[in-house]
Design an enzyme around this catalytic site. Structure first.
Site, PDB file in Angstrom:
ATOM      1  N   SER A  41     -75.026 -19.148 -67.277  1.00 38.09           N
ATOM      2  CA  SER A  41     -75.536 -19.636 -68.563  1.00 38.09           C
ATOM      3  C   SER A  41     -76.542 -20.750 -68.340  1.00 38.09           C
ATOM      4  CB  SER A  41     -74.353 -20.169 -69.376  1.00 38.09           C
ATOM      5  OG  SER A  41     -74.797 -20.944 -70.470  1.00 38.09           O
ATOM      6  N   TYR A  61     -66.907 -25.965 -69.884  1.00 33.53           N
ATOM      7  CA  TYR A  61     -67.407 -24.582 -69.885  1.00 33.53           C
ATOM      8  C   TYR A  61     -68.605 -24.461 -68.939  1.00 33.53           C
ATOM      9  CZ  TYR A  61     -70.174 -20.600 -71.382  1.00 33.53           C
ATOM     10  OH  TYR A  61     -70.945 -19.472 -71.383  1.00 33.53           O
ATOM     11  N   LYS A 101     -69.170 -22.499 -65.120  1.00 27.93           N
ATOM     12  CA  LYS A 101     -70.249 -21.586 -64.740  1.00 27.93           C
ATOM     13  C   LYS A 101     -70.947 -22.098 -63.477  1.00 27.93           C
ATOM     14  CE  LYS A 101     -69.894 -18.519 -68.010  1.00 27.93           C
ATOM     15  NZ  LYS A 101     -69.505 -17.129 -67.700  1.00 27.93           N
TER      16      LYS A 101
HETATM   17  N1  UFG Z   1     -76.375 -24.791 -85.101  1.00 24.58           N
HETATM   18  C1  UFG Z   1     -76.330 -25.232 -86.416  1.00 24.58           C
HETATM   19  N2  UFG Z   1     -75.288 -24.820 -87.179  1.00 24.58           N
HETATM   20  C2  UFG Z   1     -74.297 -23.994 -86.728  1.00 24.58           C
HETATM   21  C3  UFG Z   1     -74.354 -23.553 -85.367  1.00 24.58           C
HETATM   22  C4  UFG Z   1     -75.414 -23.983 -84.590  1.00 24.58           C
HETATM   23  O1  UFG Z   1     -77.204 -25.979 -86.861  1.00 24.58           O
HETATM   24  O2  UFG Z   1     -73.353 -23.673 -87.485  1.00 24.58           O
HETATM   25  C5  UFG Z   1     -77.529 -25.190 -84.259  1.00 24.58           C
HETATM   26  C6  UFG Z   1     -77.152 -25.981 -83.035  1.00 24.58           C
HETATM   27  O3  UFG Z   1     -77.075 -27.355 -83.321  1.00 24.58           O
HETATM   28  C7  UFG Z   1     -78.303 -25.627 -82.083  1.00 24.58           C
HETATM   29  C8  UFG Z   1     -78.650 -24.185 -82.467  1.00 24.58           C
HETATM   30  O4  UFG Z   1     -78.132 -24.009 -83.785  1.00 24.58           O
HETATM   31  O5  UFG Z   1     -79.426 -26.438 -82.341  1.00 24.58           O
HETATM   32  C9  UFG Z   1     -78.012 -23.148 -81.562  1.00 24.58           C
HETATM   33  O6  UFG Z   1     -76.616 -23.378 -81.493  1.00 24.58           O
HETATM   34  P1  UFG Z   1     -75.623 -22.311 -80.827  1.00 24.58           P
HETATM   35  O7  UFG Z   1     -74.225 -22.872 -80.955  1.00 24.58           O
HETATM   36  O8  UFG Z   1     -75.879 -20.967 -81.385  1.00 24.58           O
HETATM   37  O9  UFG Z   1     -76.107 -22.275 -79.337  1.00 24.58           O
HETATM   38  P2  UFG Z   1     -76.129 -23.450 -78.252  1.00 24.58           P
HETATM   39  O10 UFG Z   1     -77.522 -23.497 -77.731  1.00 24.58           O
HETATM   40  O11 UFG Z   1     -75.525 -24.691 -78.704  1.00 24.58           O
HETATM   41  O12 UFG Z   1     -75.089 -22.829 -77.254  1.00 24.58           O
HETATM   42  C10 UFG Z   1     -75.489 -21.956 -76.282  1.00 24.58           C
HETATM   43  C11 UFG Z   1     -74.353 -20.993 -75.900  1.00 24.58           C
HETATM   44  C12 UFG Z   1     -73.224 -21.716 -75.275  1.00 24.58           C
HETATM   45  C13 UFG Z   1     -73.726 -22.630 -74.201  1.00 24.58           C
HETATM   46  C14 UFG Z   1     -74.782 -23.553 -74.747  1.00 24.58           C
HETATM   47  C15 UFG Z   1     -75.273 -24.533 -73.752  1.00 24.58           C
HETATM   48  O13 UFG Z   1     -73.907 -20.296 -77.023  1.00 24.58           O
HETATM   49  O14 UFG Z   1     -72.346 -20.774 -74.722  1.00 24.58           O
HETATM   50  O15 UFG Z   1     -75.843 -22.749 -75.205  1.00 24.58           O
HETATM   51  O16 UFG Z   1     -76.610 -24.863 -73.895  1.00 24.58           O
HETATM   52  F1  UFG Z   1     -72.735 -23.387 -73.686  1.00 24.58           F
END
Ligand code: UFG
Length: 338
Positions: free
Chosen positions: A129, A153, A157
């Site tokens: 990841s 997590y 990885k």
């Molecule tokens: N977000 C919102 N509201 C929500 C969910 C997410 O505003 O309900 C925003 C987050 O703050 C972020 C973006 O949408 O700016 C993406 O969020 P995600 O949770 O979809 O994805 P992330 O980039 O946070 O997470 C991903 C993977 C994880 C990993 C992470 C690390 O899903 O498994 O990247 O960078 F750990």
């Protein structure tokens, strides 16, 4: 390809990315064994995969931490290569239950690698990841960026990547690719498989689809004061079928010769949370109510892949854009609502 080189075991093959990869493998003529505990996958996913392709995979329902069962399954199937997706993946849960994450993600991987060694299987594609980079000091992020994950997590990885590298030093026949995924999104265009999180989705795309379909009232946008064009978090969303195709390219790389590689799988193109809301509104024809809330602890402003190594080494690049991701995610979600 010889008969033997067409046999691929896929741990976590009933999960979101695993099921899409299994479809691509079957369509490319591989024989596939899905190894899955079904702890976070629906029982009928292998049937839905078979319905898409017109033929199915073999299925072993087992947990990768169960070495003897895994050993029996691998000895019977005799895979030429393993694609390893199985693992736990919720960041918040990992912070609360780190020992479970290390037991399953690290312990389970070591168990799998030992059983692979036992059966003489030296080809591996591992589901890593972009989270291994932590808070990036530069974007787009090249593979040489320091690895500084910020939660258990991400640590799990990074540790598995390290284990694969060490295994490669000890076993010069090992051919392995650690694929560092950015943000998978979308679903299969058939709408038969897609992301099906249990409970409240942690990730943006499944949350958006559930608001659009009326399962949830509104989206919480986690912060609008980041140093990004509109203040909301920017990510590199990649269509899950593009991501699945990257695994076939990685498999081909492992067939070309030994060595351990770490390769980003992203598009290099970033979209903010509000970009995603607008794109999803267009794809679905639904209005998506949202509120701006506080930042989510641990979130970063921008995460973007430098995808150039994948283009050079895997001869792969993402071909599907944001509209396709949203349309496919919407078709999948609507099908589940019926
Ligand atoms: N977000 C919102 N509201 C929500 C969910 C997410 O505003 O309900 C925003 C987050 O703050 C972020 C973006 O949408 O700016 C993406 O969020 P995600 O949770 O979809 O994805 P992330 O980039 O946070 O997470 C991903 C993977 C994880 C990993 C992470 C690390 O899903 O498994 O990247 O960078 F750990």
């Amino acid at each position: 390809m010889t008969e033997q080189s067409k046999r691929i075991a896929v741990t976590g093959g009933a999960g979101y990315i695993g099921s899409h990869t299994t479809v691509e493998l079957l369509e490319a003529g591989f024989e596939v064994l899905i190894i899955d505990s079904f702890a976070n996958a629906e029982d009928d996913v292998p049937d839905r995969v078979a319905a898409i392709v017109g033929r199915g995979a073999e299925v072993e329902r087992l947990d990768i931490t169960d070495g003897p069962a895994l050993g029996r399954a691998l000895a019977a199937f005799k895979p030429d290569a393993v694609i390893h997706f199985a693992g736990l993946k919720a960041v918040g849960e990992a912070v609360a239950e780190p020992l479970d994450y290390y037991r399953v993600n690290v312990g389970g991987s070591v168990t799998l690698f030992r059983e692979m060694a036992e059966t003489g299987c030296n080809r591996l594609v591992f589901s890593s990841s972009a989270t291994v980079y932590g808070d990036p000091e530069q974007v787009p992020i090249p593979e040489g960026h320091p690895l500084r994950p910020t939660n258990p997590y991400g640590q799990s990885k990074r540790m598995v990547e390290q284990i694969v590298e060490d295994w490669g030093r000890a076993n010069p026949a090992l051919a392995a690719v650690n694929l560092r995924y950015f943000n998978p999104a979308g679903a299969h265009p058939s709408a038969r498989i897609g992301e099906a999180p249990q409970g409240v989705p942690n990730n943006l795309m499944p949350y958006l689809t559930q608001v659009a379909v009326g399962w949830r009232e509104k989206l919480s946008v986690f912060g609008d004061d980041y140093d990004t064009p509109d203040g909301t978090g920017v990510r590199d969303y990649i269509h899950v079928v593009d991501l699945a195709e990257a695994h076939l390219a990685a498999l081909a790389l492992t067939a070309a010769g030994p060595g351990v590689h770490a390769i980003n799988v992203g598009t290099g193109q970033g979209y903010s949370v509000l970009d995603m809301v607008r794109a999803f509104e267009t794809a679905s024809g639904q209005q998506i109510p949202y509120v701006i809330t506080d930042r989510r602890p641990g979130d970063i402003a921008t995460s973007l892949a430098d995808p150039s190594l994948a283009e050079q080494v895997l001869k792969w690049r993402a071909r599907r854009g944001l509209d396709e991701m949203c349309q496919d995610a919407w078709a999948w979600q609507r099908g589940r609502n019926r």
